[in-house]
Write an enzyme that holds these catalytic residues in place. Structure first.
Site, PDB file in Angstrom:
ATOM      1  N   LYS A  65     -10.575   4.603  -4.174  1.00 14.28           N
ATOM      2  CA  LYS A  65     -10.905   3.179  -4.196  1.00 14.28           C
ATOM      3  C   LYS A  65     -12.282   2.959  -4.802  1.00 14.28           C
ATOM      4  O   LYS A  65     -13.219   3.714  -4.536  1.00 14.28           O
ATOM      5  CB  LYS A  65     -10.852   2.623  -2.769  1.00 14.28           C
ATOM      6  CG  LYS A  65     -11.067   1.112  -2.659  1.00 14.28           C
ATOM      7  CD  LYS A  65     -11.004   0.664  -1.204  1.00 14.28           C
ATOM      8  CE  LYS A  65     -11.138  -0.841  -1.074  1.00 14.28           C
ATOM      9  NZ  LYS A  65     -11.085  -1.283   0.334  1.00 14.28           N
ATOM     10  N   SER A  99      -7.934  -2.797   5.899  1.00 12.83           N
ATOM     11  CA  SER A  99      -7.784  -2.638   4.448  1.00 12.83           C
ATOM     12  C   SER A  99      -7.160  -1.330   3.999  1.00 12.83           C
ATOM     13  O   SER A  99      -6.868  -1.170   2.817  1.00 12.83           O
ATOM     14  CB  SER A  99      -9.137  -2.824   3.761  1.00 12.83           C
ATOM     15  OG  SER A  99      -9.546  -4.166   3.817  1.00 12.83           O
ATOM     16  N   SER A 136      -7.821  -4.583   1.405  1.00  6.73           N
ATOM     17  CA  SER A 136      -8.353  -4.599   0.062  1.00  6.73           C
ATOM     18  C   SER A 136      -8.176  -3.273  -0.683  1.00  6.73           C
ATOM     19  O   SER A 136      -8.547  -3.167  -1.848  1.00  6.73           O
ATOM     20  CB  SER A 136      -9.849  -4.937   0.117  1.00  6.73           C
ATOM     21  OG  SER A 136     -10.579  -3.932   0.798  1.00  6.73           O
TER      22      SER A 136
END
Length: 570
Positions: free
Chosen positions: A179, A278, A254
């Site tokens: 990420k 997330s 996210s």
């Protein structure tokens, strides 16, 4: 004694919301109006009321605040447990057949050792898949950046090691995505913004360094919602992250890019970050396994400073074995992260035991059933299968869930607002929905923040009491399956507090309390979108989370998404 001081007097108090959804140009105008002095006080007051902060201000709690959920007492109880046997775990996974329709890390390792493919060939196939997935009227946009030369250098080195019979680990040459909230050489860390990450990271984050030391083929940086502030697929700078099961839907957030990459078959496992669900929310919406470990278990060194007291890094994987493997690789103390120095030895002993006798499963019925009917039905069916494997069912109560919801939101928004204040010059470069959320965080007072930390103390106590009667607490992972991407929102995005609440309903207590939690697939809705269950455990008991998720994996029928790339052509 007030009702607030007497948890037993409380009843289930979470509710679904019915608020206006702002989209596109309307959202941009609203975000601008929040900065207009004549309107800002009224509009911010409305946001505080809608978010429940105004109500929380009126409650009286006598508890001392808890600023970091470090679980020190529980850590002492686990000091003498048997530490992880890394070699045994790898051998265990290499010997196990994969019944899932997704290639796992062990499949790659076996293919490399059999000579049927190489990390170089896989690297080329992965990069071709990334390009193809983005060459679509509705592009996947799982990745923010891929450095072709860097990926091929890693792949050549892994290929040479494997040909020489000297792999660094089972992960050697296995594609892994990271990420874009986590430092990885040679990339900048943009955290989904247009202005951060202009300079490449000077060193890897600890989790990335540990994966690199194990030989993982690091594909690049995955896309994410801007600063991770919403659990939806929007990013105006790098594109909306869509769901491989249906490109009309988003992949949550996210850590949506990481989840989309794994679900699409581009890699068997990826690193996500979880401040309010997330990791677990995108894993749930894309039919994957996502683990948020105990607070402090996985080092935050090298992660972007977004939320100090609720941030967690962890794996999103195609299978429970992939998640267990990467968790075992990245977990453990790091001298650079003081929050993890107190932790007991990492252990996943018994993670693959399908016999669940002696395991007590707890559910809080009104919470468990507060989701779409199809999700509840799939979770009920999975619960029945787990009981058939020997587990027992125990009903529990968890007071003040709505107070936890508000406290979690208030804490993360206030901490994000404080961190982003360092970049005030770039305020107008943030997306409208991001500015709206940060405005709410900016409006929080010191008293609000302290009130939220008092609620954190209470929440830890409520869950500790619940765990006296069970070993795991089960619920749906999300209350809805993957939502549709609204039309005509590519430029300005959308703000939908109703759906955000449904997505985060079951995730938020894990961040506030620091308790470990896992999301794992249990079925599909009528549209073919994944449904998912969540399990929460006491601090440092990640092995039980993996165990129940593995048991579920043995009985759930998995499906490949419509957007899928089989890099091994199994």
């Amino acid at each position: 004694m007030s009702a607030q001081d007497n948890p037993t007097a409380m009843t289930y108090n979470l509710s679904s919301l019915s608020l206006p959804t702002l989209r596109g140009r309307t959202l941009r105008l609203f975000a601008t109006a929040l900065q207009s002095r004549p309107l800002s006080n009224t509009l911010v007051g409305q946001l505080l009321k809608q978010g429940g902060i105004t109500d929380l201000r009126q409650k009286t709690f006598s508890d001392a605040p808890t600023f970091y959920p470090l679980a020190l007492e529980e850590a002492d109880a686990w000091r003498n447990q048997m530490p992880l046997d890394w070699e045994r775990l790898q051998d265990q996974l290499l010997r196990r057949d994969n019944r899932e329709p997704f290639a796992n890390a062990a499949d790659y390792a076996r293919a490399y050792r059999a000579g049927t493919t190489t990390p170089e060939a896989v690297a080329e196939a992965a990069m071709a898949a990334i390009a193809d997935a983005d060459d679509d009227p509705r592009p996947l946009r799982a990745f923010r950046a891929v450095d072709r030369d860097d990926v091929l250098r890693q792949a050549r080195a892994a290929t040479e090691r494997l040909r020489a019979g000297r792999p660094l680990s089972l992960l050697d040459g296995v594609p892994v995505a990271v990420k874009d909230e986590v430092d990885q050489v040679p990339y900048g860390t943009t955290v989904g913004t247009s202005f951060l990450g202009q300079t490449p990271a000077s060193e890897d984050a600890t989790v990335v360094a540990r994966l690199r030391a194990a030989g993982a083929l690091l594909l690049g940086k995955t896309n994410m919602h801007e600063i991770g502030i919403n659990p939806d697929g929007f990013n105006e700078h790098y594109g909306i992250i869509r769901n491989p099961y249906n490109l009309q839907c988003h992949a949550g957030g996210s850590s949506n890019g990481s989840a989309a990459a794994v679900a699409a078959g581009i890699c068997p496992v990826a690193i996500g970050a979880d401040g309010g669900g997330s990791i677990r929310i995108p894993a749930a919406l894309t039919g994957l396994v996502g683990l948020k470990a105990t607070f402090g278990r996985v080092s935050e060194k090298g992660a972007a400073p977004l939320t100090w007291s609720m941030g967690h890094l962890g794996p999103i994987g195609a299978t429970v074995g992939d998640v267990a493997l990467v968790y075992a690789c990245i977990a453990g103390p790091d001298p650079a992260d003081p929050n993890g120095l107190h932790q007991p030895p990492v252990s996943i002993d018994g993670w693959d035991l399908a016999d669940l006798r002696g395991l007590r499963l707890g559910i809080y019925p009104p919470w468990f059933e507060h989701a779409d009917a199809e999700i509840v039905a799939d979770c009920r069916a999975m619960l029945a299968r787990l009981l058939e494997m020997g587990a027992t069912l125990h009903e529990i109560e968890i007071p003040e869930l709505d107070e936890m919801r508000v406290a979690q939101a208030l804490t993360i928004l206030a901490e994000m607002a404080a961190n982003m204040a360092l970049h005030e010059a770039h305020w107008d470069e943030l997306s409208p929905s991001t500015r709206v959320n940060l405005t709410l965080g900016r409006a929080a007072t010191a008293g609000d923040y302290l009130q939220a930390q008092r609620v954190r103390t209470r929440a830890i106590g409520h869950f500790r009491r619940a765990f006296a009667d069970c070993d795991l607490i089960l619920s749906p992972a999300t209350a809805v399956t993957a939502p549709l991407v609204p039309d005509n929102c590519e430029a300005d995005g959308w703000s939908d507090l109703n759906t955000v609440t449904e997505l985060m309903r079951f995730a938020m207590p894990g961040n506030l309390t620091g308790l470990p939690a896992i999301a794992f697939p249990v079925g599909y809705d009528r549209r073919g979108l994944p449904t998912s269950m969540q399990a929460m455990a006491r601090p440092w008991e990640e092995h039980l989370l993996l165990r129940v998720a593995y048991a579920a994996e043995l009985v759930v029928a998995r499906r490949r998404p419509t957007t899928f790339y089989d890099l091994l052509a199994r």
